[in-house]
Design an enzyme around this catalytic site. Structure first.
Site, PDB file in Angstrom:
ATOM      1  N   ASP A  65       0.883  -1.165   0.000  1.00  0.00           N
ATOM      2  CA  ASP A  65       0.000   0.000   0.000  1.00  0.00           C
ATOM      3  C   ASP A  65       0.926   1.222   0.000  1.00  0.00           C
ATOM      4  O   ASP A  65       1.657   1.444   0.979  1.00  0.00           O
ATOM      5  CB  ASP A  65      -0.883  -0.037   1.257  1.00  0.00           C
ATOM      6  CG  ASP A  65      -1.793   1.182   1.360  1.00  0.00           C
ATOM      7  OD1 ASP A  65      -1.583   2.174   0.626  1.00  0.00           O
ATOM      8  OD2 ASP A  65      -2.706   1.144   2.207  1.00  0.00           O
ATOM      9  N   VAL A  66       0.891   2.007  -1.066  1.00  0.00           N
ATOM     10  CA  VAL A  66       1.849   3.106  -1.195  1.00  0.00           C
ATOM     11  C   VAL A  66       1.661   4.207  -0.146  1.00  0.00           C
ATOM     12  O   VAL A  66       2.529   5.063  -0.012  1.00  0.00           O
ATOM     13  CB  VAL A  66       1.842   3.728  -2.612  1.00  0.00           C
ATOM     14  CG1 VAL A  66       2.267   2.732  -3.657  1.00  0.00           C
ATOM     15  CG2 VAL A  66       0.489   4.355  -2.937  1.00  0.00           C
ATOM     16  N   ASN A  92       3.425   5.002  -9.768  1.00  0.00           N
ATOM     17  CA  ASN A  92       2.314   4.994 -10.732  1.00  0.00           C
ATOM     18  C   ASN A  92       0.944   4.861 -10.063  1.00  0.00           C
ATOM     19  O   ASN A  92      -0.049   5.331 -10.605  1.00  0.00           O
ATOM     20  CB  ASN A  92       2.551   3.822 -11.700  1.00  0.00           C
ATOM     21  CG  ASN A  92       1.331   3.457 -12.500  1.00  0.00           C
ATOM     22  OD1 ASN A  92       0.976   4.121 -13.466  1.00  0.00           O
ATOM     23  ND2 ASN A  92       0.658   2.370 -12.089  1.00  0.00           N
ATOM     24  N   TYR A 162      -8.262  14.293  -7.105  1.00  0.00           N
ATOM     25  CA  TYR A 162      -7.347  13.635  -8.046  1.00  0.00           C
ATOM     26  C   TYR A 162      -6.452  14.678  -8.721  1.00  0.00           C
ATOM     27  O   TYR A 162      -5.229  14.530  -8.762  1.00  0.00           O
ATOM     28  CB  TYR A 162      -8.163  12.867  -9.090  1.00  0.00           C
ATOM     29  CG  TYR A 162      -7.335  12.233 -10.184  1.00  0.00           C
ATOM     30  CD1 TYR A 162      -6.754  10.985 -10.016  1.00  0.00           C
ATOM     31  CD2 TYR A 162      -7.138  12.887 -11.412  1.00  0.00           C
ATOM     32  CE1 TYR A 162      -6.004  10.402 -11.024  1.00  0.00           C
ATOM     33  CE2 TYR A 162      -6.381  12.312 -12.421  1.00  0.00           C
ATOM     34  CZ  TYR A 162      -5.825  11.066 -12.224  1.00  0.00           C
ATOM     35  OH  TYR A 162      -5.073  10.493 -13.229  1.00  0.00           O
TER      36      TYR A 162
HETATM   37  N1  LIG Z   1      -5.808   5.829 -17.682  1.00  0.00           N
HETATM   38  C1  LIG Z   1      -5.749   7.131 -17.954  1.00  0.00           C
HETATM   39  O1  LIG Z   1      -6.434   7.639 -18.850  1.00  0.00           O
HETATM   40  C2  LIG Z   1      -4.817   8.012 -17.177  1.00  0.00           C
HETATM   41  C3  LIG Z   1      -4.708   9.372 -17.550  1.00  0.00           C
HETATM   42  C4  LIG Z   1      -3.839  10.203 -16.858  1.00  0.00           C
HETATM   43  C5  LIG Z   1      -3.085   9.684 -15.812  1.00  0.00           C
HETATM   44  N2  LIG Z   1      -3.208   8.378 -15.473  1.00  0.00           N
HETATM   45  C6  LIG Z   1      -2.375   7.889 -14.370  1.00  0.00           C
HETATM   46  O2  LIG Z   1      -1.724   6.695 -14.736  1.00  0.00           O
HETATM   47  C7  LIG Z   1      -1.555   5.874 -13.579  1.00  0.00           C
HETATM   48  C8  LIG Z   1      -2.146   4.510 -13.824  1.00  0.00           C
HETATM   49  O3  LIG Z   1      -3.497   4.659 -14.183  1.00  0.00           O
HETATM   50  P1  LIG Z   1      -4.384   3.434 -14.668  1.00  0.00           P
HETATM   51  O4  LIG Z   1      -5.437   4.004 -15.543  1.00  0.00           O
HETATM   52  O5  LIG Z   1      -3.522   2.337 -15.152  1.00  0.00           O
HETATM   53  O6  LIG Z   1      -5.069   3.041 -13.261  1.00  0.00           O
HETATM   54  P2  LIG Z   1      -5.711   1.652 -12.745  1.00  0.00           P
HETATM   55  O7  LIG Z   1      -6.776   2.057 -11.793  1.00  0.00           O
HETATM   56  O8  LIG Z   1      -6.076   0.787 -13.911  1.00  0.00           O
HETATM   57  O9  LIG Z   1      -4.519   0.977 -11.967  1.00  0.00           O
HETATM   58  C9  LIG Z   1      -4.040   1.533 -10.788  1.00  0.00           C
HETATM   59  C10 LIG Z   1      -3.344   0.454 -10.003  1.00  0.00           C
HETATM   60  O10 LIG Z   1      -2.897   1.060  -8.784  1.00  0.00           O
HETATM   61  C11 LIG Z   1      -3.197   0.175  -7.726  1.00  0.00           C
HETATM   62  N3  LIG Z   1      -3.346   0.911  -6.467  1.00  0.00           N
HETATM   63  C12 LIG Z   1      -4.364   1.722  -6.080  1.00  0.00           C
HETATM   64  N4  LIG Z   1      -4.149   2.175  -4.840  1.00  0.00           N
HETATM   65  C13 LIG Z   1      -2.967   1.645  -4.427  1.00  0.00           C
HETATM   66  C14 LIG Z   1      -2.222   1.733  -3.230  1.00  0.00           C
HETATM   67  N5  LIG Z   1      -2.659   2.446  -2.170  1.00  0.00           N
HETATM   68  N6  LIG Z   1      -1.051   1.065  -3.152  1.00  0.00           N
HETATM   69  C15 LIG Z   1      -0.617   0.327  -4.198  1.00  0.00           C
HETATM   70  N7  LIG Z   1      -1.287   0.197  -5.344  1.00  0.00           N
HETATM   71  C16 LIG Z   1      -2.453   0.848  -5.462  1.00  0.00           C
HETATM   72  C17 LIG Z   1      -4.491  -0.522  -8.122  1.00  0.00           C
HETATM   73  O11 LIG Z   1      -4.649  -1.755  -7.410  1.00  0.00           O
HETATM   74  C18 LIG Z   1      -4.267  -0.728  -9.626  1.00  0.00           C
HETATM   75  O12 LIG Z   1      -3.619  -1.948  -9.910  1.00  0.00           O
HETATM   76  C19 LIG Z   1      -2.223   6.621 -12.429  1.00  0.00           C
HETATM   77  O13 LIG Z   1      -1.240   7.395 -11.754  1.00  0.00           O
HETATM   78  C20 LIG Z   1      -3.193   7.539 -13.139  1.00  0.00           C
HETATM   79  O14 LIG Z   1      -3.523   8.670 -12.387  1.00  0.00           O
HETATM   80  C21 LIG Z   1      -4.062   7.531 -16.122  1.00  0.00           C
END
Ligand SMILES: NC(=O)c1ccc[n+]([C@@H]2O[C@H](COP(=O)([O-])OP(=O)(O)OC[C@H]3O[C@@H](n4cnc5c(N)ncnc54)[C@H](O)[C@@H]3O)[C@@H](O)[C@H]2O)c1
Length: 256
Positions: A65-66, A92, A162
């Site tokens: 858990d980050v 990430n 966010y």
């Molecule tokens: N998908 C998009 O369009 C998008 C756009 C801009 C930025 N981002 C950023 O990219 C990154 C990844 O996004 P994504 O779409 O793959 O998200 P996602 O929700 O598909 O995956 C996020 C992962 O983080 C894990 N996670 C959540 N809370 C956690 C915690 N406390 N400790 C450890 N792990 C934890 C989850 O279990 C999951 O596996 C994020 O930082 C997000 O803000 C995504």
């Protein structure tokens, strides 16, 4: 093999963009620690470790858990145990609330900030703590890539906490780059635009996709691999005089 025998920790790497980063790193020869709350990919399919092992790469899962410093230390120690050092830290993991200011409770705010801001602070702190003790490879002792968002620079519709958390990530990246350059720490961010990860629900609601495409000049939305390629570049020896940068991978969203 741009990361041959390098070690990396990628948080939130069980799913989505983090999974793509871990797969790309492993394909380039890295030993990857998958640091996530849960090993099950949100979008379904095989786990990151299984996918990497099936392609002949090396990866381990670390339940993490980050928002907890001890968990991040354990993930970093796992990388050090496997490869003798921590070459790359990718912060990430992130969450959102899908609420504007007036609908964001204190509990929502604290939950999001504990991951999106504190989680990145702790990930950077624990990584730098380790990296400054390592001998440099060439000029660099270690590299950090923080995943921000275009919504760290412009408003995040219906996701107040966010967006504030992501703005914090952009700031932290610059501060750490400046404060630790002398010690050979490279710190950058990558800001994805709209990336299709296989998520369900609001993320792919027709009106959300239409809004994202209307903001994106490039004629498609992003793929997790688009982000992974940028993270790989910033994690490789090809990017040593780039630090404190927030690299947009957004199909031109911010140029529009
Ligand atoms: N998908 C998009 O369009 C998008 C756009 C801009 C930025 N981002 C950023 O990219 C990154 C990844 O996004 P994504 O779409 O793959 O998200 P996602 O929700 O598909 O995956 C996020 C992962 O983080 C894990 N996670 C959540 N809370 C956690 C915690 N406390 N400790 C450890 N792990 C934890 C989850 O279990 C999951 O596996 C994020 O930082 C997000 O803000 C995504």
């Amino acid at each position: 093999m741009r990361l041959k025998d390098r070690t990396a920790v990628v948080t939130g790497a069980a799913s989505g963009i983090g999974k793509a980063i871990a797969l790309r790193f492993a394909a380039e020869g890295a030993i990857v620690v998958i640091a996530d709350l849960d090993e099950t990919p949100r979008e379904g399919g095989v786990t990151t470790v299984s996918a990497i092992e099936a392609s002949g790469g090396r990866a381990v899962f670390c339940r993490c858990d980050v928002s907890r410093a001890d968990d991040l230390t354990a993930a970093i120690n796992m990388a050090v145990g496997l490869g003798g050092r921590l070459d790359v830290m990718v912060n990430n993991a992130a969450i959102g609330t899908d609420t504007p200011l007036l609908e964001t409770s204190e509990a929502d705010w604290e939950r999001v900030m504990s991951v999106n801001a504190k989680g990145v602070f702790l990930g950077c702190r624990e990584a730098v703590r380790r990296m400054v003790t390592q001998e440099p490879r060439g000029e660099v002792r270690g590299r950090i890539v923080n995943i921000s968002s275009q919504h760290g620079m412009i408003r995040a519709p219906n996701d107040f906490a966010y967006g504030v958390g992501k703005a914090t990530v952009v700031y932290m990246t610059r501060q750490i780059a400046g404060d630790y350059a002398e010690q050979g720490i490279v710190c950058n961010a990558v800001a994805p635009g709209k990336i299709l990860t296989g998520k369900t629900g609001r993320a792919i609601a027709p009106e959300m996709l239409a809004y994202s495409q209307s903001r994106t000049p490039w004629p498609r939305l992003g793929r997790p691999e688009d982000v992974a390629n940028a993270v790989l570049f910033l994690s490789s020896d090809e990017a040593s005089y780039i630090t404190g940068e927030n690299l947009m991978v957004d199909g031109g969203w911010m140029a529009n």
